[in-house]
Design a protein around this motif. Structure first.
Motif, PDB file in Angstrom:
ATOM      1  N   SER A   1       0.847  -1.190   0.000  1.00 33.61           N
ATOM      2  CA  SER A   1       0.000   0.000   0.000  1.00 33.61           C
ATOM      3  C   SER A   1       0.883   1.239   0.000  1.00 33.61           C
ATOM      4  CB  SER A   1      -0.903   0.020   1.239  1.00 33.61           C
ATOM      5  OG  SER A   1      -1.689  -1.148   1.303  1.00 33.61           O
ATOM      6  N   SER A   2       0.414   2.292  -0.643  1.00 30.55           N
ATOM      7  CA  SER A   2       1.214   3.508  -0.725  1.00 30.55           C
ATOM      8  C   SER A   2       0.306   4.734  -0.789  1.00 30.55           C
ATOM      9  CB  SER A   2       2.125   3.470  -1.953  1.00 30.55           C
ATOM     10  OG  SER A   2       1.364   3.369  -3.139  1.00 30.55           O
TER      11      SER A   2
ATOM     12  N   GLN B   1      -3.619   0.503  -2.991  1.00 33.38           N
ATOM     13  CA  GLN B   1      -2.616  -0.463  -3.400  1.00 33.38           C
ATOM     14  C   GLN B   1      -1.587   0.188  -4.316  1.00 33.38           C
ATOM     15  OE1 GLN B   1      -4.112  -4.084  -5.110  1.00 33.38           O
ATOM     16  NE2 GLN B   1      -5.132  -4.742  -3.253  1.00 33.38           N
ATOM     17  N   ASP B   2      -0.347  -0.287  -4.209  1.00 31.04           N
ATOM     18  CA  ASP B   2       0.737   0.233  -5.038  1.00 31.04           C
ATOM     19  C   ASP B   2       0.404   0.172  -6.524  1.00 31.04           C
ATOM     20  OD1 ASP B   2       2.278   0.600  -2.773  1.00 31.04           O
ATOM     21  OD2 ASP B   2       3.389  -1.269  -3.006  1.00 31.04           O
ATOM     22  N   ASN B   3      -0.116  -0.981  -6.961  1.00 32.63           N
ATOM     23  CA  ASN B   3      -0.356  -1.143  -8.394  1.00 32.63           C
ATOM     24  C   ASN B   3      -1.454  -0.207  -8.894  1.00 32.63           C
ATOM     25  OD1 ASN B   3      -2.145  -2.616  -6.880  1.00 32.63           O
ATOM     26  ND2 ASN B   3      -2.102  -4.443  -8.149  1.00 32.63           N
TER      27      ASN B   3
ATOM     28  N   ASN C   1      -2.123   2.789  -7.584  1.00 37.44           N
ATOM     29  CA  ASN C   1      -1.533   4.124  -7.614  1.00 37.44           C
ATOM     30  C   ASN C   1      -0.598   4.308  -8.799  1.00 37.44           C
ATOM     31  OD1 ASN C   1      -2.878   5.039  -5.354  1.00 37.44           O
ATOM     32  ND2 ASN C   1      -1.257   4.461  -3.936  1.00 37.44           N
ATOM     33  N   ALA C   2       0.196   3.283  -9.098  1.00 37.94           N
ATOM     34  CA  ALA C   2       1.105   3.368 -10.245  1.00 37.94           C
ATOM     35  C   ALA C   2       0.323   3.528 -11.543  1.00 37.94           C
ATOM     36  CB  ALA C   2       1.986   2.120 -10.304  1.00 37.94           C
TER      37      ALA C   2
ATOM     38  N   MET D   1       3.181   9.047  -6.702  1.00 39.37           N
ATOM     39  CA  MET D   1       3.053   8.203  -5.520  1.00 39.37           C
ATOM     40  C   MET D   1       4.370   8.210  -4.751  1.00 39.37           C
ATOM     41  SD  MET D   1       3.011   4.383  -7.280  1.00 39.37           S
ATOM     42  CE  MET D   1       3.350   3.462  -5.778  1.00 39.37           C
TER      43      MET D   1
ATOM     44  N   SER E   1       7.332   6.661  -2.418  1.00 37.99           N
ATOM     45  CA  SER E   1       8.044   5.389  -2.575  1.00 37.99           C
ATOM     46  C   SER E   1       7.811   4.414  -1.428  1.00 37.99           C
ATOM     47  CB  SER E   1       9.542   5.642  -2.730  1.00 37.99           C
ATOM     48  OG  SER E   1      10.061   6.323  -1.595  1.00 37.99           O
TER      49      SER E   1
ATOM     50  N   SER F   1       6.322   1.756   0.851  1.00 36.21           N
ATOM     51  CA  SER F   1       5.282   0.738   0.671  1.00 36.21           C
ATOM     52  C   SER F   1       4.987   0.117   2.025  1.00 36.21           C
ATOM     53  CB  SER F   1       5.745  -0.337  -0.313  1.00 36.21           C
ATOM     54  OG  SER F   1       4.717  -1.251  -0.585  1.00 36.21           O
TER      55      SER F   1
ATOM     56  N   ASN G   1       5.445  -7.224  -8.680  1.00 35.14           N
ATOM     57  CA  ASN G   1       4.443  -7.854  -7.831  1.00 35.14           C
ATOM     58  C   ASN G   1       4.396  -9.377  -7.956  1.00 35.14           C
ATOM     59  OD1 ASN G   1       3.163  -5.066  -9.009  1.00 35.14           O
ATOM     60  ND2 ASN G   1       2.724  -5.300  -6.852  1.00 35.14           N
TER      61      ASN G   1
END
Length: 296
Positions: A144-145, A218-220, A222-223, A235, A237, A239, A284
């Motif tokens: 998560s970010s 979730q990171d993905n 946000n990316a 975003m 960095s 996590s 991931n």
């Protein structure tokens, strides 16, 4: 958060992860990566329950509002995304059709429990609390970010810097559970002002309008938003709490073993790597498929 409240949250919307559909989308991340044809494995097909072999399909629930994992293409009808491709490859390997149903996240747990669906693919994070009612076949991982406005005009450094400030998050998510479990990390009287939204898209809209200082997702996701919005957002960095993501089954499902075998086969072939490449999710991946994060 007490156990009763957490289990209520799980039953209501256990598998929501977030979405960014209103932030733009693209077919296959504008990537022409070719996914190898998957041949049916007769041995695995024979391990499916006879009732499923008879109808020749698996009923799959998803919340198709979360690019790049699962979302609607530009025609507004065709579901695409990483988990759609993985699910269809899984069906090809097992020799059955994957019959996808898009519905609200809150409807997915009772749908599994009542037998309407055989499984769900909806970017669900495998958390110990969720295993009280579900089983996960894990084949992916996410963290998560924080998503912020480009240029960081609100000077957001990390979650600790959000103490006393408004933070957007989708209701029912692992991210909300994380925030509620860490409310004591802030000084007394300066708790994060958690603003919940029905979708991650709504949270991002609130960020764009200046109503929250950041969005926790979730990171993905946000990316994907950063990539699709042409410099509107960035975003951070850091996590938080990386966890597995898996196929979700009703606890005790007879499909657990065969889906574990089938997904393990896909992960060790070019199919997994090519689908990962297609959707730009190389950070991931996992090497080994597990059940309940290896605890079962």
């Amino acid at each position: 958060m007490n156990f009763k409240r957490r289990m209520t949250m799980i039953a209501a919307a256990v598998m929501v992860a977030g979405l960014a559909a209103g932030c733009g989308s693209s077919s296959g991340e504008d990537n022409a990566t070719s996914i190898p044809t998957v041949e049916t494995n007769a041995t695995l097909n024979e391990k499916l329950p006879q009732a499923i072999r008879d109808v020749g399909k698996l009923n799959v629930a998803t919340d198709a509002t979360y690019p790049p994992m699962q979302f609607f293409d530009t025609d507004g009808k065709t579901m695409i995304g990483f988990e759609i491709d993985m699910g269809n490859a899984l069906g090809d390997l097992l020799g059955v059709k994957m019959d996808w149903t898009n519905l609200s996240a809150a409807s997915i747990p009772p749908g599994l429990e009542g037998g309407r669906f055989d499984l769900a693919l909806t970017s669900a994070q495998d958390l110990p609390e969720r295993r009280e009612v579900m089983t996960f076949v894990d084949y992916f991982k996410v963290g998560s970010s924080l998503l912020i406005e480009a240029g960081n005009p609100k000077d957001v450094a990390d979650l600790k810097s959000m103490c006393g400030r408004p933070l957007g998050v989708q209701a029912g998510t692992a991210q909300l559970m994380y925030l509620e479990d860490h409310t004591s990390d802030c000084p007394e009287g300066q708790a994060i002002q958690i603003r919940t939204f029905p979708t991650n898209d709504a949270a991002v809209t609130s960020l764009r309008a200046g109503q929250v200082d950041a969005v926790f997702s979730q990171d993905n996701a946000n990316a994907h938003i950063v990539k699709q919005t042409s410099g509107q957002f960035e975003m951070l960095s850091d996590s938080y709490e990386p966890t597995p993501v898996g196929i979700v089954l009703k606890k005790g499902s007879p499909l657990t073993g065969v889906l574990h075998e089938a997904m393990s086969e896909l992960v060790t072939t070019d199919t997994y790597s090519k689908i990962v490449e297609k959707w730009g999710l190389g950070n991931n991946v996992v090497d080994t498929v597990t059940i309940n994060n290896g605890e079962a």
